[in-house]
Motif scaffolding. Structure first.
Motif, PDB file in Angstrom:
ATOM      1  N   LEU A  90      33.427  40.417  41.305  1.00  0.00           N
ATOM      2  CA  LEU A  90      34.847  40.539  41.046  1.00  0.00           C
ATOM      3  C   LEU A  90      35.074  40.610  39.542  1.00  0.00           C
ATOM      4  O   LEU A  90      34.665  39.714  38.805  1.00  0.00           O
ATOM      5  CB  LEU A  90      35.628  39.351  41.619  1.00  0.00           C
ATOM      6  N   TRP A  91      35.710  41.693  39.100  1.00  0.00           N
ATOM      7  CA  TRP A  91      36.135  41.836  37.711  1.00  0.00           C
ATOM      8  C   TRP A  91      37.600  41.412  37.621  1.00  0.00           C
ATOM      9  O   TRP A  91      38.398  41.733  38.506  1.00  0.00           O
ATOM     10  CB  TRP A  91      36.010  43.279  37.255  1.00  0.00           C
ATOM     11  N   VAL A  92      37.956  40.721  36.544  1.00  0.00           N
ATOM     12  CA  VAL A  92      39.328  40.258  36.392  1.00  0.00           C
ATOM     13  C   VAL A  92      39.655  40.125  34.907  1.00  0.00           C
ATOM     14  O   VAL A  92      38.801  39.747  34.098  1.00  0.00           O
ATOM     15  CB  VAL A  92      39.550  38.922  37.148  1.00  0.00           C
ATOM     16  N   SER A  93      40.891  40.469  34.537  1.00  0.00           N
ATOM     17  CA  SER A  93      41.343  40.368  33.149  1.00  0.00           C
ATOM     18  C   SER A  93      41.958  39.001  32.890  1.00  0.00           C
ATOM     19  O   SER A  93      42.737  38.503  33.713  1.00  0.00           O
ATOM     20  CB  SER A  93      42.377  41.458  32.843  1.00  0.00           C
ATOM     21  N   ASP A  94      41.618  38.413  31.745  1.00  0.00           N
ATOM     22  CA  ASP A  94      42.262  37.184  31.287  1.00  0.00           C
ATOM     23  C   ASP A  94      43.094  37.546  30.059  1.00  0.00           C
ATOM     24  O   ASP A  94      42.557  37.772  28.974  1.00  0.00           O
ATOM     25  CB  ASP A  94      41.223  36.110  30.953  1.00  0.00           C
ATOM     26  N   PHE A  95      44.407  37.615  30.260  1.00  0.00           N
ATOM     27  CA  PHE A  95      45.307  38.170  29.255  1.00  0.00           C
ATOM     28  C   PHE A  95      45.099  37.596  27.856  1.00  0.00           C
ATOM     29  O   PHE A  95      44.898  38.319  26.890  1.00  0.00           O
ATOM     30  CB  PHE A  95      46.761  37.912  29.661  1.00  0.00           C
ATOM     31  N   TYR A  96      45.225  36.272  27.745  1.00  0.00           N
ATOM     32  CA  TYR A  96      45.429  35.678  26.421  1.00  0.00           C
ATOM     33  C   TYR A  96      44.149  35.185  25.757  1.00  0.00           C
ATOM     34  O   TYR A  96      44.179  34.756  24.609  1.00  0.00           O
ATOM     35  CB  TYR A  96      46.499  34.587  26.503  1.00  0.00           C
TER      36      TYR A  96
ATOM     37  N   VAL B 162      37.687  40.468  29.643  1.00  0.00           N
ATOM     38  CA  VAL B 162      37.474  40.813  31.043  1.00  0.00           C
ATOM     39  C   VAL B 162      36.209  40.100  31.489  1.00  0.00           C
ATOM     40  O   VAL B 162      35.175  40.182  30.819  1.00  0.00           O
ATOM     41  CB  VAL B 162      37.325  42.337  31.246  1.00  0.00           C
ATOM     42  N   VAL B 163      36.309  39.366  32.591  1.00  0.00           N
ATOM     43  CA  VAL B 163      35.153  38.626  33.089  1.00  0.00           C
ATOM     44  C   VAL B 163      34.789  39.139  34.475  1.00  0.00           C
ATOM     45  O   VAL B 163      35.635  39.681  35.199  1.00  0.00           O
ATOM     46  CB  VAL B 163      35.416  37.108  33.127  1.00  0.00           C
ATOM     47  N   ALA B 164      33.536  38.973  34.826  1.00  0.00           N
ATOM     48  CA  ALA B 164      33.054  39.335  36.159  1.00  0.00           C
ATOM     49  C   ALA B 164      32.366  38.122  36.762  1.00  0.00           C
ATOM     50  O   ALA B 164      31.658  37.383  36.068  1.00  0.00           O
ATOM     51  CB  ALA B 164      32.092  40.514  36.085  1.00  0.00           C
TER      52      ALA B 164
ATOM     53  N   THR C 236      29.350  31.924  39.006  1.00  0.00           N
ATOM     54  CA  THR C 236      28.656  32.562  37.891  1.00  0.00           C
ATOM     55  C   THR C 236      29.545  33.630  37.272  1.00  0.00           C
ATOM     56  O   THR C 236      30.100  34.472  37.993  1.00  0.00           O
ATOM     57  CB  THR C 236      27.336  33.197  38.357  1.00  0.00           C
ATOM     58  N   THR C 237      29.692  33.612  35.948  1.00  0.00           N
ATOM     59  CA  THR C 237      30.569  34.575  35.274  1.00  0.00           C
ATOM     60  C   THR C 237      29.875  35.200  34.075  1.00  0.00           C
ATOM     61  O   THR C 237      28.979  34.598  33.469  1.00  0.00           O
ATOM     62  CB  THR C 237      31.874  33.910  34.783  1.00  0.00           C
ATOM     63  N   ASP C 238      30.318  36.415  33.749  1.00  0.00           N
ATOM     64  CA  ASP C 238      29.909  37.102  32.525  1.00  0.00           C
ATOM     65  C   ASP C 238      31.154  37.688  31.879  1.00  0.00           C
ATOM     66  O   ASP C 238      32.051  38.182  32.576  1.00  0.00           O
ATOM     67  CB  ASP C 238      28.939  38.250  32.828  1.00  0.00           C
ATOM     68  N   VAL C 239      31.209  37.661  30.550  1.00  0.00           N
ATOM     69  CA  VAL C 239      32.241  38.394  29.821  1.00  0.00           C
ATOM     70  C   VAL C 239      31.748  39.827  29.694  1.00  0.00           C
ATOM     71  O   VAL C 239      30.727  40.092  29.055  1.00  0.00           O
ATOM     72  CB  VAL C 239      32.499  37.776  28.436  1.00  0.00           C
TER      73      VAL C 239
ATOM     74  N   ALA D 180      44.959  28.609  34.307  1.00  0.00           N
ATOM     75  CA  ALA D 180      44.840  29.650  35.325  1.00  0.00           C
ATOM     76  C   ALA D 180      43.562  29.462  36.139  1.00  0.00           C
ATOM     77  O   ALA D 180      42.526  29.015  35.631  1.00  0.00           O
ATOM     78  CB  ALA D 180      44.865  31.032  34.693  1.00  0.00           C
ATOM     79  N   GLN D 181      43.652  29.848  37.415  1.00  0.00           N
ATOM     80  CA  GLN D 181      42.526  29.724  38.339  1.00  0.00           C
ATOM     81  C   GLN D 181      42.337  31.013  39.119  1.00  0.00           C
ATOM     82  O   GLN D 181      43.293  31.771  39.338  1.00  0.00           O
ATOM     83  CB  GLN D 181      42.788  28.600  39.341  1.00  0.00           C
ATOM     84  N   LEU D 182      41.118  31.236  39.541  1.00  0.00           N
ATOM     85  CA  LEU D 182      40.816  32.238  40.554  1.00  0.00           C
ATOM     86  C   LEU D 182      40.558  31.486  41.849  1.00  0.00           C
ATOM     87  O   LEU D 182      39.668  30.636  41.910  1.00  0.00           O
ATOM     88  CB  LEU D 182      39.597  33.063  40.162  1.00  0.00           C
ATOM     89  N   LEU D 183      41.365  31.777  42.868  1.00  0.00           N
ATOM     90  CA  LEU D 183      41.235  31.145  44.176  1.00  0.00           C
ATOM     91  C   LEU D 183      40.653  32.140  45.174  1.00  0.00           C
ATOM     92  O   LEU D 183      40.650  33.349  44.930  1.00  0.00           O
ATOM     93  CB  LEU D 183      42.606  30.666  44.671  1.00  0.00           C
TER      94      LEU D 183
END
Length: 301
Positions: free
Chosen positions: A30-36, A40-42, A48-51, A286-289
């Motif tokens: 899952l790719w998602v943008s973090d505005f502030y 962009v993280v996956a 597990t996450t990557d920028v 903020a959270q990813l649910l």
């Protein structure tokens, strides 16, 4: 049809972000943008996450070209960036001459044509609501206005068969267009209307009147659309015509959703206590649910 009873409880996948938006399931992540935090993280959905990109102009809409390269909306400088396999970013298109507000969400079709919305007015600065346009960016970077008079175009999906559905947040509806062979949009109609469309141009008044504030959306294999209701701490599942057939309360604000996971039945939710920039920028709430649903993903994104 009787409304289905949702008994599922969303679980936290990621937390400690500023304001997550525009989730996209792609190649097992899952790719998602973090505005502030301007990143962009996956994530693999298991923590597990990557920028995957840093976007100083503030990332928003995400999509993928047919060859797998990512397109990323850079909101504040009105650009679409293209990410190559090495992670390098280059300008794909400059929309400065075509839009009246910061860029917003985006969907990319199977030919690599990107449909991009914009705010149309200074939402965070308290300006009056102004309806705005939808822009198409072709694979060669050509920019074309393809629709007008949209009430804050936000999340978009392309249903099987070539129908573009766009959430008009401040109009309280989903609108549909047929996509022509050349990428033009035609036969505009209301796909789902949630109560009366507010007639005020005052954001505060409109917020009080909206039965549903449709933000991010995604489609499933039965032709229904999951809608993040930005004002009422829930996602709803809607059929064409506006029938709400399922609802999942989140207990916090939810601003985007995406079906993904290995079987397409995990509904990812971008959650935060509110959407106002001055409230979200200085904190990391903020959270990813995620919650499991019965019908898998279909369409684009």
């Amino acid at each position: 049809m009787q409304r289905e009873q949702a008994t599922r409880e969303p679980v936290i996948v990621l937390e400690g972000y500023s304001y997550l938006e525009c989730p996209r399931w792609h190649d097992g992540r899952l790719w998602v943008s973090d505005f502030y935090t301007e990143r962009v993280v996956a994530t693999d959905g298991r923590g597990t996450t990557d920028v995957v990109a840093e976007v100083p102009g503030q990332p928003s809409g995400l999509g993928f070209l047919p060859d797998g390269r990512a397109l990323i909306v850079s909101m504040r400088d009105h650009r679409i960036l293209r990410r190559d396999d090495s992670g390098a970013l280059t300008e794909h298109a400059d929309l400065s001459g075509a839009v009246s507000g910061v860029l917003n969400d985006m969907v990319v079709d199977e030919r690599g044509r990107a449909y991009v919305g914009n705010f149309g007015f200074d939402l965070m600065g308290g300006a009056p609501i102004r309806y705005t346009t939808l822009t198409r960016v072709d694979p060669d970077g050509t920019v074309t206005t393809v629709a007008e008079d949209l009430g804050f175009p936000n999340g978009m999906v392309i249903l099987p068969g070539g129908v573009l559905v766009v959430a008009e947040t401040f109009a309280g509806r989903l609108s549909a267009f047929d996509i022509g062979e050349d990428g033009a949009l035609g036969d505009r109609r209301v796909w789902a209307q949630f109560g009366d469309t507010p007639q005020s141009d005052d954001v505060g008044e409109v917020v009080q009147q909206l039965a549903v504030a449709p933000d991010g959306i995604c489609a499933d294999a039965e032709g229904a659309i999951w809608v993040a209701d930005a004002l009422h701490a829930r996602v709803i599942r809607v059929r064409e015509g506006g029938e709400v057939v399922d609802e999942i309360p989140t207990g916090t604000g939810v601003f985007a959703c995406m079906l993904g996971g290995d079987d397409g039945r995990t509904l990812f939710l971008c959650a935060a206590p509110s959407f106002a920039e001055h409230e979200r920028r200085p904190v990391r709430e903020a959270q990813l649910l995620a919650v499991r649903v019965d019908v898998p993903h279909a369409g684009l994104p």
